[in-house]
Design a protein around this motif. Structure first.
Motif, PDB file in Angstrom:
ATOM      1  N   GLU B 282       0.804  -1.230   0.000  1.00 21.36           N
ATOM      2  CA  GLU B 282       0.000   0.000   0.000  1.00 21.36           C
ATOM      3  C   GLU B 282       0.831   1.273   0.000  1.00 21.36           C
ATOM      4  O   GLU B 282       0.381   2.300  -0.482  1.00 21.36           O
ATOM      5  CB  GLU B 282      -0.935   0.026   1.226  1.00 21.36           C
ATOM      6  N   ALA B 283       2.037   1.223   0.568  1.00 24.98           N
ATOM      7  CA  ALA B 283       2.762   2.476   0.804  1.00 24.98           C
ATOM      8  C   ALA B 283       3.773   2.831  -0.282  1.00 24.98           C
ATOM      9  O   ALA B 283       4.054   4.008  -0.482  1.00 24.98           O
ATOM     10  CB  ALA B 283       3.462   2.417   2.164  1.00 24.98           C
ATOM     11  N   VAL B 308       3.464   7.225   0.886  1.00 25.34           N
ATOM     12  CA  VAL B 308       2.968   7.667   2.199  1.00 25.34           C
ATOM     13  C   VAL B 308       3.597   6.773   3.260  1.00 25.34           C
ATOM     14  O   VAL B 308       4.185   5.746   2.947  1.00 25.34           O
ATOM     15  CB  VAL B 308       1.419   7.542   2.284  1.00 25.34           C
ATOM     16  N   GLY B 338      -7.357   4.529   5.530  1.00 22.94           N
ATOM     17  CA  GLY B 338      -6.067   3.948   5.157  1.00 22.94           C
ATOM     18  C   GLY B 338      -5.806   2.577   5.747  1.00 22.94           C
ATOM     19  O   GLY B 338      -4.657   2.144   5.815  1.00 22.94           O
ATOM     20  N   VAL B 339      -6.863   1.883   6.159  1.00 18.35           N
ATOM     21  CA  VAL B 339      -6.693   0.558   6.775  1.00 18.35           C
ATOM     22  C   VAL B 339      -7.014  -0.547   5.763  1.00 18.35           C
ATOM     23  O   VAL B 339      -8.098  -0.575   5.202  1.00 18.35           O
ATOM     24  CB  VAL B 339      -7.603   0.411   8.016  1.00 18.35           C
ATOM     25  N   VAL B 361      -1.915   3.091   6.195  1.00 15.35           N
ATOM     26  CA  VAL B 361      -1.124   4.124   5.515  1.00 15.35           C
ATOM     27  C   VAL B 361      -1.731   5.492   5.779  1.00 15.35           C
ATOM     28  O   VAL B 361      -2.950   5.631   5.953  1.00 15.35           O
ATOM     29  CB  VAL B 361      -1.013   3.892   3.984  1.00 15.35           C
ATOM     30  N   ASN B 362      -0.860   6.479   5.822  1.00 12.31           N
ATOM     31  CA  ASN B 362      -1.297   7.850   6.088  1.00 12.31           C
ATOM     32  C   ASN B 362      -0.154   8.780   5.713  1.00 12.31           C
ATOM     33  O   ASN B 362       1.009   8.398   5.798  1.00 12.31           O
ATOM     34  CB  ASN B 362      -1.639   8.010   7.580  1.00 12.31           C
ATOM     35  N   GLU B 363      -0.496   9.991   5.307  1.00 12.47           N
ATOM     36  CA  GLU B 363       0.555  10.979   5.028  1.00 12.47           C
ATOM     37  C   GLU B 363       1.343  11.283   6.286  1.00 12.47           C
ATOM     38  O   GLU B 363       2.535  11.584   6.237  1.00 12.47           O
ATOM     39  CB  GLU B 363      -0.068  12.276   4.499  1.00 12.47           C
TER      40      GLU B 363
END
Lengths: 383, 383
Positions: B282-283, B308, B338-339, B361-363
């Motif tokens: 994801e990232a 991210v 983001g899960v 994931v997150n900024e």
């Protein structure tokens, strides 16, 4: 309902590339899938739990397939509607609902729906057959140029033609059709909406189709669209409104025109994952496919925001080549930053057959656009 | 070589979750795969092109499987090495090479390799069997506490034990083993390196394993590691060096300790996609799985940079539960930004069995860390 690693079964009508990409997410969540498709070589054949070969337009085939699953969805609109209606009447969950599909499958009915629901769209007139349309032209009741569309069974540009002279009507099939006013537009846009049975609803950012300056062909799908924030907000609001009015469940791709005075006119919709949302696999927090799955299972919808800018280029069979496919220069484009080819798995190429797509992601949309152009000019689908 | 929608066949030894995630990318590129695994319920069974059930440690099974494919790789180190060597000697491409695997499969040989190649690692001594180790303890030649590791067939914490008193040695198997100095460390870090046969090489950012403050158990894998840039650069340089010295092809996950005076010591390596790289799906611009595939096919390597921040939480079977798995509260965590849960597809849970993982994931890495904690406290793998 326990969907994960359980006996729950999701049925998917159609086993093409859209289904194939949806299966990435059913596999990720370990959700069982049954797929029905007429082709023994359907891209979905592997990666589903059980594959059924059969005619999607045949009542019994679709009905019997539907009886075996817990929730039924489709990745193509050309499916037997009566079977879906019977299944839904018997209590089967069918998403999107056949009621919605019925409004969409026929472009005449779809157009009437927009008008009855105050959804902005280009003016049009429906004709029972081509002869009646010709009568109107001859009687000067229909101004040329206009866009002819057959009301049913059109797909990927088939069933749509610009009529500039009476000669252009020759060779068109004598079927029910609409004549739509040709709209001058600044941009062709699309917004994907996802909506769950319990009414949760989210829109993806507006994407823009960039056309080849000479050939009348979409070259790039660009997210986010390079348009005014105000126009983007208007487009998303209209797409949301369309989805609600259809009482739609799952994904709805809403294609729109942005006119030169920044009006938004709805062109048409597709009740399924859509070409204009492929960029989301690499660019979005949650891809359109995962959100379709979440929606039809009535799970919370995922974040539709993009991590980075995304551009999609279709890979279609080069004119003049038929046979065992070769992706010329694919190794070259793999060397460029943020480039991901998706190869659908069709062994044979034919002129203009959709064989795959390439996504280009980058923090900087202008860099992505430049790389996308290089991709377009480099990879060739030949035999 | 034409890999895409062609007759080319990639063989994968092992059909567990690592193979399953690798198959997302072979499917995306439409590359044919054959998979060998002992279990009839292997997560890879669907989504590969052909599945073979058989013993990965059996010479004939592995050799005959390898003969059928064009390139052979593995997702687990416990495979018959002699069969791989024979295949390689006969000209089959086996990546990573059995020569590399031989250096890694036995932890005593792996340790010696580090020392001979000036790769920083904790001091250790190898013993032919447990009795010889006990003699050294009794003779006060071995200072306690130390870390006992069996040299072969350890997996996921099995085969590793901290020895504080002579009593701790009781019940250990009487096999070849090493006694390693217990390192006091500030952080446990990992760097994934990918390297192609033609020598292109890239490292992923450094990830950090965050341990539970009381239980000695990794709770979160965090990318990027919350460490000094200088330390991160040093860790990546050492990982790069390790990969080059092994002359490794494919992915190499290098696990390291950061000591309190910021030295980096190599703990051990895994020559395959690794738990510490799952966040990359994801990232990252290119996931570890896609890059493993690119590497072993000698395609250009993809961008290892993150879009991210990413955090991974393992989903293991809750203590006290065995039987048909239920992912309690999974619907709840799906509602958070983001899960993404990954469910490996094992139908039966057992205490501490690896059943899946969740990526957040997150900024903003601090927001991701907060959500990861909520995920950890919410989802439960029960029966």
């Amino acid at each position: 309902m326990n969907y994960f690693s359980s006996n729950f079964k999701l049925g998917i009508l159609g086993g093409g590339q859209l289904g194939k990409m949806l299966l990435f997410d059913t596999r990720k969540f370990d959700i069982q899938t049954y797929v029905l498709d007429p082709s023994d070589e359907a891209p979905c054949k592997i990666a589903c739990n059980k594959f059924f070969q059969g005619d999607l337009m045949d009542f019994d085939t679709v009905y019997n397939f539907g009886k075996q699953v817990d929730i039924l969805t489709f990745e193509i609109e050309l499916v037997n509607l009566e079977a879906l209606e019977k299944l839904e009447n018997e209590g089967k969950k069918v998403y999107p609902s056949p009621k919605t599909l019925k409004l969409i499958q026929n472009k005449g009915i779809q157009k009437a729906f927009y008008i009855n629901n105050n959804i902005p769209t280009a003016p049009s007139k429906t004709f029972k057959n081509l002869k009646k349309l010709v009568v109107d032209i001859v009687d000067s009741k229909l101004e040329m140029p206009f866009v002819w569309k057959c009301t049913e069974f059109g797909y990927d540009g088939n069933g749509v033609k610009i009529i500039r002279t009476l000669q252009d009507v020759e060779n068109l099939p004598n079927v029910e059709c609409i004549a739509e006013k040709m709209v001058e537009f600044k941009n062709e846009l699309a917004v994907i909406v996802c909506r769950s049975p319990s009414g949760e609803i989210k829109t993806y950012p507006v994407v823009e189709m960039e056309f080849h300056p000479e050939a009348n062909q979409v070259e790039y799908v660009i997210c986010p669209a390079r348009i005014d924030d105000k126009v983007a907000m208007k487009a998303r609001a209209i797409a949301l409104d369309v989805s609600k009015k259809f009482n739609h469940v799952g994904l709805l791709a809403v294609e729109m025109f942005q006119t030169f005075d920044d009006e938004i006119l709805v062109n048409e919709v597709a009740p399924r994952p859509h070409n204009s949302g492929h960029y989301s696999i690499e660019a979005s927090y949650t891809s359109q496919f995962e959100n379709h799955l979440r929606a039809i299972l009535d799970l919370p919808l995922g974040n539709t925001v993009s991590k980075v800018a995304g551009i999609m280029v279709n890979l279609v069979g080069e004119d003049g080549f038929s046979g065992d496919v070769v992706y010329e220069n694919i190794q070259k484009i793999l060397g460029w930053d943020g480039v991901t080819p998706h190869i659908y798995g069709k062994k044979q190429t034919r002129p203009f057959r959709k064989m795959g797509h390439v996504t280009i992601v980058n923090e900087d949309i202008n860099k992505a656009r430049k790389i996308a152009e290089d991709v377009k000019n480099t990879i060739r689908v030949i035999a």
